[in-house]
Enzyme design. Structure first.
Site, mmCIF file in Angstrom:
data_model
loop_
_atom_site.group_PDB
_atom_site.id
_atom_site.type_symbol
_atom_site.label_atom_id
_atom_site.label_comp_id
_atom_site.label_asym_id
_atom_site.label_seq_id
_atom_site.Cartn_x
_atom_site.Cartn_y
_atom_site.Cartn_z
ATOM 1 C CD GLN A 1 -2.886 -1.316 0.303
ATOM 2 O OE1 GLN A 1 -3.745 -0.448 0.261
ATOM 3 N NE2 GLN A 1 -2.878 -2.337 -0.551
ATOM 4 N N GLY B 1 -11.737 3.500 4.067
ATOM 5 C CA GLY B 1 -10.858 2.583 3.331
ATOM 6 C C GLY B 1 -9.885 3.298 2.403
ATOM 7 C CG HIS B 2 -7.334 0.805 0.006
ATOM 8 N ND1 HIS B 2 -6.447 -0.220 -0.266
ATOM 9 C CD2 HIS B 2 -8.551 0.315 -0.318
ATOM 10 C CE1 HIS B 2 -7.104 -1.242 -0.732
ATOM 11 N NE2 HIS B 2 -8.369 -0.957 -0.772
ATOM 12 C CG ASN B 3 -6.862 4.165 -3.334
ATOM 13 O OD1 ASN B 3 -6.592 3.001 -3.072
ATOM 14 N ND2 ASN B 3 -5.964 5.035 -3.738
ATOM 15 C CB SER C 1 -12.029 2.960 -4.800
ATOM 16 O OG SER C 1 -10.736 2.409 -4.733
#
Lengths: 328, 328, 328
Positions: free
Chosen positions: C195, C236-238, C256
């Protein structure tokens, strides 16, 4: 690095120009011409068509005519792209060493090449070789940690916990806190039942930020090898989770549940206590599971039912206002 | 210890052989012949029949003919088994003492026989006798903590919080953080409202790992005596919780709710702001409560309704696809 | 301070006696005659009628005949009351200074008038003027923190995170932990995808206790200026969040997602991955959003639908048991 070289390292074939120089990885939408990207999710098909990436890791069936990028053909684009990321972003190992500002019990057994950061507290426990213990983490009495396990800053491991090798535990996680176990008198007063079991975390597990895993009441709470747990997950006492499960953010698993292998639990889903889920069960996000289900069941809704059943109910419900209107 | 001796200590009668030696406690399924176990949940009736335990704490009505174990007869098997666990696993008191690596304000008042572990930070606050403050915990200015309260490692108590006696707070809990209080301008910009209330935690409360309890905006947030709170629970500003409530994992209680005594909230259930729940209300897991309910109501579903009503709706919904098919 | 003086400071007019002395702020129900209070929520109309407060900040249209208090007339009572709270409870600035018990990398750049509390760990990072870093917080390598940002005790900021000015981060928050990103082999084994993205937090953001925000996988996770995030939220990521959003307790946003400006997410609501929500979308508590929605949509239920649609379905469902009974 030329696309051809990358493909060679991965053992994959390419369709297109192999001589273009690639300098880094990127997503389809943010990529420029010096980037390699990947495609594995239909939601990004528009991005695929417009991407400026010079190379894309992709399944052959998803390749289209006149694509302007070089295709690196893969059966598992996400996994092969993972390897590409590792080529361009190799993990920089931190130097081992024990901070003079850590508090380590003289009877603790610390293996070679271990990193212990400032203000960590290590009680009488065993830390195997190549572990990294982050700043301000607290490792209780009689804890065992296997080789090459990485504990990020500010984790707490309660006494008697057993952690395998190559485990990753993110900041804020609490492993081995007391389970929610009380007896109750006739007039409703709760009395705490001593929680004397342990938490056992097998090899290759990853545990997310601020997740809590309770110790067993009598027997142990067990997280099977290879299982990945996301952030803010709650795992109650005596839960037994199989191997290679994925438990996403904010899932709650009440006490004494038993999960098979490769179970997938969607975000914010919950399992009531004392349930058994077979291998390969899939639980969708926000589902509420209140009874046991066999291998391979796909569960949806709250209360959770096999997805086909739930989808049929939801479709009927959507029509219901119109039907009631007509009936009148 | 012989079963007869155990029963005598508990003041309970037995049916069966009183001379068998017992070495430890165990669950029905993991017990061997040297163990004593207990039975209080129908889900484990198969385990009861097959158990190898030599003794079982059990209600008389659940005892069956030809049982191979000695029955220790109890009206409240879980509570009496709790006492058995305490016999075999007495709590080992940690030795009091103040770590030289803790940072303690010279004006803090620390009672006798207190344990303060390394890297704890104690601001100008009052810690009564026999408290234990875990490693890396932070106790803010003007906090009061009553006798014999145990704070596990890495807890944060914000300034002005008042905590009673015999309270247990698990690692990662945050007590007294600012509530989510903002005014909003016409163009949607939020402005922070100073949160000047306190958190008051009465005696015998237990608070789980990584739970967050916000301070009051103007008045105080209050957790009533004997209430037990599980892990990862969110309690908003100005919530008032009665006595002997049980609030299980990942429950969310929005600001200014008022709960009576002995309220039970199931896992992942949520309460919208400004609600009143009477005494003995039971809220099932994942329920979403958006209005007030009287004493003793049992709530199910999202939006939550009295359980009979919700169950009737769910039963009707399950039939709905078939009904629509027939109507066509 | 006299009511007249307070109103003058605020630039507001009053109806009633301007000479009464006010000593503090209070809620309507707990106020005594020396207090000023406010009214902005119909749920408290009974409290308004019975309040003992001598002054109430209130909209003119809510004022009633024979009110015994002096009305301070405001178009936005909550915001003007906020200013009153600031008059009576001005923020007491902590004195800057760097604890000798903090561990600071010699290459860290620390601005003037910064406060760093004991046992904080500051790696090779940049901390701008007037920041406050709480006890036991860990600031990783290559982190940038803007002016006047306040980090409460026991926060972890992972490496490479970028934080703006006037940001507030409460205890237990984890910023920049790895996203839940794995590839999966044919036999179900997960492999971690590095990541390598960052978290970027813009100016004037507030982040609640024990909230977790994951770093991006490739691109960055971004929290827009002025957005307020409550406790125990998972991002969460992004994920990209716009400006001036409000994200209440225990919300989960999967990877995302992209949110517009001024989006409001109710408690325990969840967003599935890769969704787009437009500006001014409102999501009610516990809603489960599994597809994208345009600007201004108000969403209710799980699966979430425009509230009118969901309310119509719920009304139909409530009638369903009776209808089925009649049909028989």
């Amino acid at each position: 690095m030329k696309i051809g070289e990358i493909a060679k390292k991965l053992g994959l074939s390419i369709i297109g120009d192999s001589d273009i120089e690639i300098s880094d990885v990127a997503t389809l939408s943010s990529a420029k011409s010096e980037h390699i990207s990947f495609y594995h999710n239909k939601k990004y098909s528009a991005d695929l068509e417009k991407t400026l990436a010079s190379a894309v890791v992709i399944q052959k069936k998803h390749l289209f005519d006149n694509a302007e990028f070089t295709a690196v053909i893969s059966d598992n684009p996400l996994d092969d792209f993972r390897r590409v990321v590792e080529i361009f972003h190799p993990v920089i190992e931190q130097k081992p060493g024990i901070s003079e500002f850590a508090h380590i019990d003289p009877q603790a057994e610390i293996g070679e090449n271990v990193l212990i950061e400032p203000y960590a507290v290590i009680e009488k426990s065993t830390i195997a070789i190549r572990c990294r213990i982050g700043a301000s983490s607290v490792i209780g009495d009689n804890v065992e940690i296997g080789e090459n396990t990485r504990i990020f800053p500010r984790v707490v491991i309660y006494p008697n916990t057993k952690i395998g090798s190559n485990v990753i535990i993110h900041s804020g996680a609490i492993i081995g806190s007391d389970g929610f176990g009380y007896s109750r008198t006739a007039d409703g007063v709760f009395r705490k039942i001593p929680q004397i079991g342990r938490v056992i975390i097998e090899d290759n597990v990853e545990i997310g930020a601020n997740t809590a895993i309770d110790r067993g009441a009598l027997d142990d709470t067990i997280i099977g090898a290879g299982t990945k747990i996301d952030n803010l997950v709650q795992i109650g006492h005596n839960v037994i989770i199989g191997k290679n499960c994925a438990i996403t953010g904010q899932v709650g698993i009440a006490g004494s549940c038993k999960l098979g292998d490769r179970v997938l639990l969607g975000g914010q889903s919950g399992l009531a206590g004392h349930l058994i889920l077979g291998d390969d069960v899939v639980v969708f996000a926000q589902a509420g599971v209140e009874k046991s289900f066999d291998d391979g069941t796909v569960l949806l809704g709250s209360p959770a039912r096999p997805s086909r059943e739930t989808l049929r109910q939801w479709a009927a419900m959507a029509k219901l206002p119109e039907i009631i209107k007509k009936m009148k």
